[in-house]
Scaffold this motif. Structure first.
Motif, short mmCIF file in Angstrom:
data_model
loop_
_atom_site.label_atom_id
_atom_site.label_comp_id
_atom_site.label_asym_id
_atom_site.label_seq_id
_atom_site.Cartn_x
_atom_site.Cartn_y
_atom_site.Cartn_z
N ASP A 12 -41.43 11.59 -60.19
CA ASP A 12 -42.59 11.94 -60.19
C ASP A 12 -42.37 11.33 -61.65
OD1 ASP A 12 -43.72 13.19 -57.91
OD2 ASP A 12 -43.96 15.11 -59.59
N LEU A 13 -41.61 10.64 -62.69
CA LEU A 13 -42.06 9.83 -63.51
C LEU A 13 -40.91 8.41 -64.02
CD1 LEU A 13 -39.78 12.57 -65.38
CD2 LEU A 13 -42.14 12.55 -65.84
N PHE A 52 -47.30 7.19 -47.11
CA PHE A 52 -48.62 6.75 -47.26
C PHE A 52 -48.57 6.45 -45.91
CE2 PHE A 52 -45.50 4.78 -50.90
CZ PHE A 52 -46.78 4.00 -51.61
N PRO A 53 -49.60 6.41 -45.54
CA PRO A 53 -50.83 6.42 -44.56
C PRO A 53 -49.95 5.61 -42.81
CG PRO A 53 -52.47 5.52 -45.83
CD PRO A 53 -51.19 5.85 -46.70
N ALA A 54 -49.55 6.68 -42.48
CA ALA A 54 -48.53 5.65 -40.99
C ALA A 54 -47.30 5.20 -41.74
CB ALA A 54 -49.82 4.85 -40.29
N GLY A 55 -47.31 5.19 -43.14
CA GLY A 55 -45.65 5.02 -43.29
C GLY A 55 -44.36 5.55 -43.70
N GLU A 56 -44.02 5.15 -45.25
CA GLU A 56 -42.81 6.10 -45.44
C GLU A 56 -43.13 7.20 -46.90
OE1 GLU A 56 -38.18 5.50 -46.39
OE2 GLU A 56 -40.22 4.11 -46.78
N GLU A 110 -58.21 2.53 -53.67
CA GLU A 110 -58.20 3.80 -52.41
C GLU A 110 -57.80 5.01 -53.75
OE1 GLU A 110 -58.29 4.20 -49.54
OE2 GLU A 110 -58.02 2.56 -48.91
N ASN A 111 -57.82 6.08 -52.92
CA ASN A 111 -57.83 8.20 -53.25
C ASN A 111 -56.37 7.99 -53.57
OD1 ASN A 111 -60.56 8.36 -53.47
ND2 ASN A 111 -60.70 9.50 -51.68
N LEU A 112 -55.59 7.64 -53.09
CA LEU A 112 -54.44 7.75 -53.17
C LEU A 112 -53.83 6.83 -54.19
CD1 LEU A 112 -51.23 9.09 -51.74
CD2 LEU A 112 -51.40 6.87 -49.84
N TRP A 113 -54.04 6.03 -54.71
CA TRP A 113 -53.53 5.26 -56.10
C TRP A 113 -53.13 5.90 -57.18
CZ3 TRP A 113 -51.89 0.07 -55.93
CH2 TRP A 113 -51.59 -0.37 -57.51
N PRO A 114 -54.20 6.91 -57.53
CA PRO A 114 -53.47 7.80 -58.60
C PRO A 114 -52.72 8.99 -58.45
CG PRO A 114 -56.04 8.63 -57.96
CD PRO A 114 -55.84 7.12 -57.38
N VAL A 115 -52.40 9.12 -57.44
CA VAL A 115 -50.94 10.24 -56.85
C VAL A 115 -49.87 9.16 -57.12
CG1 VAL A 115 -50.62 11.84 -55.76
CG2 VAL A 115 -52.70 11.27 -55.34
N VAL A 116 -50.01 7.87 -56.75
CA VAL A 116 -48.52 6.29 -56.71
C VAL A 116 -48.54 6.87 -58.23
CG1 VAL A 116 -48.13 4.86 -56.27
CG2 VAL A 116 -49.45 5.58 -54.47
N GLN A 117 -49.81 6.64 -58.92
CA GLN A 117 -49.36 6.62 -60.33
C GLN A 117 -48.76 7.55 -60.72
OE1 GLN A 117 -49.69 3.24 -61.23
NE2 GLN A 117 -50.28 2.87 -59.10
N SER A 118 -49.05 8.92 -61.12
CA SER A 118 -48.94 9.70 -61.28
C SER A 118 -47.62 10.67 -60.60
CB SER A 118 -50.23 10.67 -62.14
OG SER A 118 -51.22 10.96 -61.20
N GLN A 119 -47.45 10.69 -59.74
CA GLN A 119 -47.25 12.00 -58.61
C GLN A 119 -46.31 11.37 -57.51
OE1 GLN A 119 -49.30 15.66 -58.04
NE2 GLN A 119 -48.28 16.64 -57.37
N PRO A 120 -46.17 10.19 -58.30
CA PRO A 120 -45.44 9.87 -56.47
C PRO A 120 -44.49 10.87 -56.06
CG PRO A 120 -44.38 8.71 -58.56
CD PRO A 120 -44.97 9.57 -58.88
#
Length: 230
Positions: free
Chosen positions: A173-174, A117-121, A102-112
């Motif tokens: 983010d860390l 999350f889609p339809a989430g928190e 998913e495109n969101l995955w690298p954002v979760v890894q580097s810029q949480p």
């Protein structure tokens, strides 16, 4: 200052098959997870805790019950929805290998801190409500039982990582730099000037020193003498 012991639930059937369980119901500890949680409960048996506060999800309540059953006394055992798992929305129930595309995955890894999350928190909202809950319970247990009180919070990996990041003064983010394994123990004390992190992600070792911990004032320059000198 009271002392909070942060315990992640033991391994689950979802963990073992690579699924993101999220807030799904009916996700239990597997046999390995029960053994992990029992080992953690044995470690904590040497520490008379005043409370075991748990996320409402089954895997945390199962872990909390093992901890409570090995205590000599009967700790207060509330369930707090603010310690529940992150709401992963449409990611819930999917395999981690699939989510990694998913495109969101690298954002979760580097810029949480930017992740919703889609339809989430959002991960920032997860951190805010869980840190507020820990600090609220900690202040209440200290007020009732004194600064030597020790209590347990049983929660989830990302939740505990976000609490530790806050205690360490790290930007969200860390927080992916922190690891929190199944049934691991992390220890934090909240002081008047700053939190103190005594342990992170431990799965072995004696914890009886927590019964004699001396409330700290200023941080000792040079590192101090350590708890073994108590």
């Amino acid at each position: 200052m009271a002392t909070v012991i942060l315990v992640r639930h033991g391994r689950t059937t979802a963990n073992a098959t690579g699924l993101l369980a999220g807030r799904a119901l009916g996700v239990d500890l597997d046999q390995v997870g029960r053994e992990q949680a029992a080992q953690t409960a044995d470690r904590l048996a040497a520490v008379p805790v005043v409370a075991v506060v748990s996320s409402p999800l089954e895997r945390c309540q199962q872990t909390a019950r093992l901890i409570i059953d090995r205590q000599a006394g009967t700790p207060y055992a509330p369930v707090d929805p603010d310690l529940t798992e992150c709401d992963y929305g449409q990611w819930q129930g999917r395999s981690l290998s699939d989510l990694a595309t998913e495109n969101l995955w690298p954002v979760v890894q580097s810029q949480p801190a930017a992740v919703v999350f889609p339809a989430g928190e959002s991960m920032a909202a997860m951190q805010a409500r869980s840190v507020a809950a820990i600090r609220r319970h900690d202040a209440a247990f200290e007020a009732e039982h004194g600064p030597g009180a020790v209590w347990v919070a049983v929660s989830h990996g990302d939740v505990i990582k976000s609490i530790l990041a806050d205690a360490l003064g790290m930007h969200l983010d860390l927080f992916q730099r922190i690891n929190v394994g199944p049934a691991s123990v992390s220890i934090v004390r909240y002081g008047p000037s700053r939190p103190s992190v005594y342990a992170m992600n431990t799965d072995a070792g004696d914890l009886s020193w927590l019964t004699n911990i001396v409330p700290a004032g200023d941080a000792p320059v040079g590192g101090g003498v350590g708890h073994n000198a108590l």
